[in-house]
Design a protein around this motif. Structure first.
Motif, PDB file in Angstrom:
ATOM      1  N   ARG A 206      14.706   7.760   4.479  1.00  0.00           N
ATOM      2  CA  ARG A 206      15.117   8.076   5.840  1.00  0.00           C
ATOM      3  C   ARG A 206      16.641   8.000   5.916  1.00  0.00           C
ATOM      4  O   ARG A 206      17.241   6.944   5.786  1.00  0.00           O
ATOM      5  CB  ARG A 206      14.494   7.115   6.854  1.00  0.00           C
ATOM      6  N   VAL A 207      17.246   9.158   6.128  1.00  0.00           N
ATOM      7  CA  VAL A 207      18.704   9.266   6.100  1.00  0.00           C
ATOM      8  C   VAL A 207      19.251   9.036   7.505  1.00  0.00           C
ATOM      9  O   VAL A 207      18.756   9.633   8.465  1.00  0.00           O
ATOM     10  CB  VAL A 207      19.131  10.651   5.582  1.00  0.00           C
ATOM     11  N   PRO A 208      20.251   8.190   7.666  1.00  0.00           N
ATOM     12  CA  PRO A 208      20.850   8.020   8.995  1.00  0.00           C
ATOM     13  C   PRO A 208      21.606   9.269   9.408  1.00  0.00           C
ATOM     14  O   PRO A 208      22.330   9.870   8.622  1.00  0.00           O
ATOM     15  CB  PRO A 208      21.807   6.829   8.800  1.00  0.00           C
ATOM     16  N   GLY A 209      21.409   9.679  10.626  1.00  0.00           N
ATOM     17  CA  GLY A 209      22.078  10.874  11.133  1.00  0.00           C
ATOM     18  C   GLY A 209      21.323  11.435  12.318  1.00  0.00           C
ATOM     19  O   GLY A 209      20.273  10.930  12.725  1.00  0.00           O
ATOM     20  N   ARG A 210      21.844  12.494  12.875  1.00  0.00           N
ATOM     21  CA  ARG A 210      21.211  13.158  14.015  1.00  0.00           C
ATOM     22  C   ARG A 210      21.104  14.650  13.716  1.00  0.00           C
ATOM     23  O   ARG A 210      21.931  15.214  12.988  1.00  0.00           O
ATOM     24  CB  ARG A 210      22.026  12.947  15.295  1.00  0.00           C
ATOM     25  N   PRO A 211      20.089  15.317  14.258  1.00  0.00           N
ATOM     26  CA  PRO A 211      19.970  16.756  14.015  1.00  0.00           C
ATOM     27  C   PRO A 211      21.141  17.515  14.603  1.00  0.00           C
ATOM     28  O   PRO A 211      21.653  17.161  15.678  1.00  0.00           O
ATOM     29  CB  PRO A 211      18.657  17.131  14.707  1.00  0.00           C
ATOM     30  N   ALA A 212      21.569  18.568  13.936  1.00  0.00           N
ATOM     31  CA  ALA A 212      22.632  19.409  14.477  1.00  0.00           C
ATOM     32  C   ALA A 212      22.192  20.072  15.771  1.00  0.00           C
ATOM     33  O   ALA A 212      23.031  20.413  16.613  1.00  0.00           O
ATOM     34  CB  ALA A 212      23.039  20.465  13.445  1.00  0.00           C
ATOM     35  N   ALA A 213      20.892  20.258  15.954  1.00  0.00           N
ATOM     36  CA  ALA A 213      20.324  20.772  17.205  1.00  0.00           C
ATOM     37  C   ALA A 213      18.860  20.378  17.220  1.00  0.00           C
ATOM     38  O   ALA A 213      18.241  20.194  16.167  1.00  0.00           O
ATOM     39  CB  ALA A 213      20.485  22.282  17.329  1.00  0.00           C
ATOM     40  N   ARG A 214      18.308  20.256  18.415  1.00  0.00           N
ATOM     41  CA  ARG A 214      16.899  19.893  18.535  1.00  0.00           C
ATOM     42  C   ARG A 214      16.029  21.095  18.840  1.00  0.00           C
ATOM     43  O   ARG A 214      14.809  21.007  18.763  1.00  0.00           O
ATOM     44  CB  ARG A 214      16.707  18.815  19.607  1.00  0.00           C
ATOM     45  N   GLU A 215      16.640  22.194  19.230  1.00  0.00           N
ATOM     46  CA  GLU A 215      15.887  23.408  19.494  1.00  0.00           C
ATOM     47  C   GLU A 215      16.132  24.423  18.386  1.00  0.00           C
ATOM     48  O   GLU A 215      17.149  24.391  17.707  1.00  0.00           O
ATOM     49  CB  GLU A 215      16.281  24.028  20.843  1.00  0.00           C
ATOM     50  N   ARG A 216      15.197  25.336  18.252  1.00  0.00           N
ATOM     51  CA  ARG A 216      15.355  26.393  17.253  1.00  0.00           C
ATOM     52  C   ARG A 216      16.520  27.296  17.623  1.00  0.00           C
ATOM     53  O   ARG A 216      17.316  27.682  16.760  1.00  0.00           O
ATOM     54  CB  ARG A 216      14.059  27.196  17.160  1.00  0.00           C
ATOM     55  N   HIS A 217      16.615  27.658  18.891  1.00  0.00           N
ATOM     56  CA  HIS A 217      17.730  28.447  19.400  1.00  0.00           C
ATOM     57  C   HIS A 217      18.472  27.570  20.417  1.00  0.00           C
ATOM     58  O   HIS A 217      18.181  27.624  21.610  1.00  0.00           O
ATOM     59  CB  HIS A 217      17.247  29.741  20.046  1.00  0.00           C
ATOM     60  N   PRO A 218      19.414  26.757  19.971  1.00  0.00           N
ATOM     61  CA  PRO A 218      20.049  25.790  20.876  1.00  0.00           C
ATOM     62  C   PRO A 218      20.926  26.473  21.914  1.00  0.00           C
ATOM     63  O   PRO A 218      21.586  27.483  21.643  1.00  0.00           O
ATOM     64  CB  PRO A 218      20.884  24.915  19.932  1.00  0.00           C
ATOM     65  N   VAL A 219      20.909  25.902  23.110  1.00  0.00           N
ATOM     66  CA  VAL A 219      21.789  26.393  24.173  1.00  0.00           C
ATOM     67  C   VAL A 219      23.224  25.983  23.894  1.00  0.00           C
ATOM     68  O   VAL A 219      24.166  26.764  24.052  1.00  0.00           O
ATOM     69  CB  VAL A 219      21.312  25.861  25.538  1.00  0.00           C
ATOM     70  N   ASN A 220      23.393  24.739  23.467  1.00  0.00           N
ATOM     71  CA  ASN A 220      24.721  24.219  23.159  1.00  0.00           C
ATOM     72  C   ASN A 220      24.885  24.142  21.642  1.00  0.00           C
ATOM     73  O   ASN A 220      24.183  23.379  20.970  1.00  0.00           O
ATOM     74  CB  ASN A 220      24.918  22.835  23.780  1.00  0.00           C
ATOM     75  N   ALA A 221      25.794  24.936  21.119  1.00  0.00           N
ATOM     76  CA  ALA A 221      26.026  24.955  19.683  1.00  0.00           C
ATOM     77  C   ALA A 221      26.813  23.721  19.251  1.00  0.00           C
ATOM     78  O   ALA A 221      27.483  23.075  20.070  1.00  0.00           O
ATOM     79  CB  ALA A 221      26.785  26.226  19.295  1.00  0.00           C
ATOM     80  N   PRO A 222      26.745  23.356  17.982  1.00  0.00           N
ATOM     81  CA  PRO A 222      27.581  22.254  17.491  1.00  0.00           C
ATOM     82  C   PRO A 222      29.060  22.574  17.647  1.00  0.00           C
ATOM     83  O   PRO A 222      29.455  23.718  17.905  1.00  0.00           O
ATOM     84  CB  PRO A 222      27.184  22.162  16.010  1.00  0.00           C
ATOM     85  N   THR A 223      29.875  21.562  17.490  1.00  0.00           N
ATOM     86  CA  THR A 223      31.319  21.750  17.596  1.00  0.00           C
ATOM     87  C   THR A 223      31.814  22.604  16.432  1.00  0.00           C
ATOM     88  O   THR A 223      31.135  22.731  15.394  1.00  0.00           O
ATOM     89  CB  THR A 223      32.032  20.401  17.574  1.00  0.00           C
ATOM     90  N   PRO A 224      32.992  23.228  16.556  1.00  0.00           N
ATOM     91  CA  PRO A 224      33.507  24.045  15.439  1.00  0.00           C
ATOM     92  C   PRO A 224      33.614  23.272  14.132  1.00  0.00           C
ATOM     93  O   PRO A 224      33.321  23.827  13.060  1.00  0.00           O
ATOM     94  CB  PRO A 224      34.877  24.497  15.952  1.00  0.00           C
TER      95      PRO A 224
END
Length: 403
Positions: A206-224
Motif C-alpha cells: 500500500r503506497v502512500p499517496g492520493r489519486p490524481a483524480a477520483r473520476e474517470r473524466h475529472p472536472v478539475n484537472a491536476p495542477t500543471p
C-alpha cells in the motif's frame, strides 16, 4: 485503484488524534478521536465502474490487545508467494492509527474475499474496505507492520456476462506484477507481496499517496506541475524496452476498427482512413504502455507518481497512454497541447499512431457513456466526447492527405 491518503475505478495515511496529556495532577477527560468514514479510492476503474463504499459507515476503534507471548517465544514469519518474508506483529503491539470497520468487514462478499486472502497470507489483518464493487473488492490491511492492499475478484463477477474477460484481465495483472519482480520497470508501482492465480487474489504494497483524480473524466484537472510529473512517468514507461517475450500485444487494431464500424460509430471513410494509417505503421515498433492510464490509476506520492491497476499493460502502437490521457483531460487545454506535442515529437509515424489510438479510445468512451437514462452532467460530457471525436477524425483525414 486505491488511495493511501484516504481510503476508487478505481488511485499519506491519516494520523490518529492523540489525547493531550495533563501537565500535573489528575489526567483530564479522555479525548475520543472523531470517527472516520472510508472514502472510495477512485471514481472508476477504466472499462468497469465499481460501486463506491456505502456512506454512513464509521470506524469503531482498534482491535483489543492480545496476551503477551511467553518468554523466548519467536515471532512467526509469513512467507509470501514472491519470496518476500514479512515479520508479523508482536501480540499487544500497537498496529497504527487506522481503525477497523467491523460493519464493512462482515458483508458476505468481503468475508469470502478475506477467506481467499487468508489462504496465501495467514498473517493478513484487515483494516478497511476500500472498495466493495460488483467486479473487484479492495481491502486495506497489514502484514506485521507493513501496510498492504488485497485485491480480489468479487463474487458478483461470477454471475456477470463479462466473467471470462474479468478473470482473464485479473490473471494478466498478476502476470504483469510477477514480471515486474524479474524485470524492474523505471517507474514507481506497488510491490508485489503475494498472489493466487487460481482464486484471483492479489496482495500488494500500500503506497502512500492520493489519486490524481477520483473520476474517470475529472472536472478539475491536476495542477500543471502534477500534469508534467504524470506525463514524465508515462513517457518513462513508454520508452522502457523490456525483453520482448515478457509482455504481449493487448489490442487488435483491425478488429477494433471493424467493431466500431459495424455498430455505426465509424463511417466507411473513417474506417478506410484508419486502415490506411495502420498500413503505413506496419513496421513501426510497438511501445510498452500501461493501457489504462487514467488519472484515477495514478497516485501522487511524496516520491513521485505511482502507477496502479496494470490489467491492460502490454504492447501498443506508440502513444496509446497519451491518447487515454488526452481523452480524459477535456477541461485542460494546456495539458492537451502538451500531450499533442509529445505525441508529434517522434515524427510522422508517431503522430499517425497517436491519432489511430485517439480515435479508438474516443469511440470506446462514447460507447461507455452514451447510454439511455444519462443525466444532464453526463449528457454534457457525451457532447464533449462527440466534439473530440470529430476533431480527431479531421486530424486523421489531414494525416492521410499528407502521406
Amino acid at each position: 485503484m486505491y488511495s493511501s491518503a484516504t481510503t476508487p475505478t478505481p488511485t499519506a495515511t491519516r494520523t490518529a488524534l492523540r489525547p493531550p496529556t495533563a501537565a500535573t495532577g489528575r489526567p483530564g477527560p479522555k479525548q475520543v478521536p472523531p470517527a472516520s468514514r472510508p472514502v472510495a479510492p477512485r471514481g472508476t476503474e477504466g472499462r468497469s465502474t465499481d460501486a463506491r463504499v456505502p456512506a454512513g459507515r464509521t470506524a469503531l476503534g482498534l482491535r483489543g490487545p492480545e496476551a503477551a507471548p511467553p518468554v523466548g517465544h519467536r515471532l512467526p514469519l509469513a512467507r509470501q508467494a514472491d519470496g518476500q518474508v514479512l515479520r508479523t506483529r508482536r501480540p499487544g503491539q500497537p498496529v497504527g492509527p487506522e481503525r477497523i470497520d467491523p460493519s464493512a468487514l462482515q458483508t458476505p462478499a468481503v468475508r469470502a474475499a478475506l477467506g481467499s486472502v487468508a489462504r496465501i497470507c495467514p498473517a493478513f489483518t484487515p483494516r478497511q474496505v476500500l472498495r466493495e464493487g460488483s467486479r473487484h473488492i479492495l481491502v486495506a490491511g497489514t502484514i506485521g507492520r507493513a501496510p498492504v492492499v488485497a485485491k480480489c475478484l468479487a463474487p458478483q463477477a461470477v454471475r456477470s456476462e463479462y466473467f471470462e474477460q474479468l478473470v482473464a484481465d485479473f490473471h494478466h495483472e498478476v502476470a504483469v506484477y510477477r514480471a515486474f519482480v524479474r524485470h524492474r520497470p523505471p517507474v514507481r508501482l506497488p510491490r508485489l507481496v503475494a498472489a493466487d492465480h487460481d482464486r484471483c487474489v492479489l496482495v500488494m504494497e500500500r503506497v502512500p499517496g492520493r489519486p490524481a483524480a477520483r473520476e474517470r473524466h475529472p472536472v478539475n484537472a491536476p495542477t500543471p506541475g502534477e500534469v508534467r510529473a504524470l506525463l514524465g512517468a508515462v513517457r518513462t514507461l513508454n520508452l522502457w524496452r523490456p525483453p520482448s517475450d515478457v509482455f504481449q500485444p493487448r489490442l487488435d487494431y483491425q478488429l477494433e476498427i471493424a467493431r466500431y464500424h459495424s455498430v455505426g460509430q465509424l463511417t466507411d471513410r473513417d474506417a478506410g482512413d484508419l486502415r490506411g494509417l495502420l498500413h503505413g505503421l506496419g513496421h513501426t515498433p510497438l511501445q510498452l504502455c500501461h493501457g489504462d492510464a487514467l488519472l484515477s490509476n495514478m497516485l501522487l506520492a511524496p516520491s513521485g507518481p505511482v502507477l496502479v491497476d496494470w490489467e491492460q499493460a502490454g504492447w501498443y502502437l506508440p502513444g496509446y497512454d497519451l491518447a487515454v490521457l488526452w481523452s480524459v483531460l477535456s477541461g485542460d487545454t494546456a495539458a492537451r497541447r502538451q500531450i499533442s506535442q509529445l505525441a508529434q515529437s517522434g515524427g510522422t509515424l508517431a503522430r499517425d499512431a497517436f491519432l489511430v489510438n485517439l480515435v479508438l479510445v474516443l469511440m470506446r468512451e462514447i460507447r461507455l457513456y452514451d447510454v439511455p437514462g444519462a443525466g444532464e452532467e453526463q449528457r454534457i460530457m457525451i457532447r464533449r466526447l462527440y466534439d473530440d471525436a470529430a476533431l480527431a477524425r479531421r486530424a486523421v483525414r489531414a494525416a492521410v492527405g499528407t502521406r
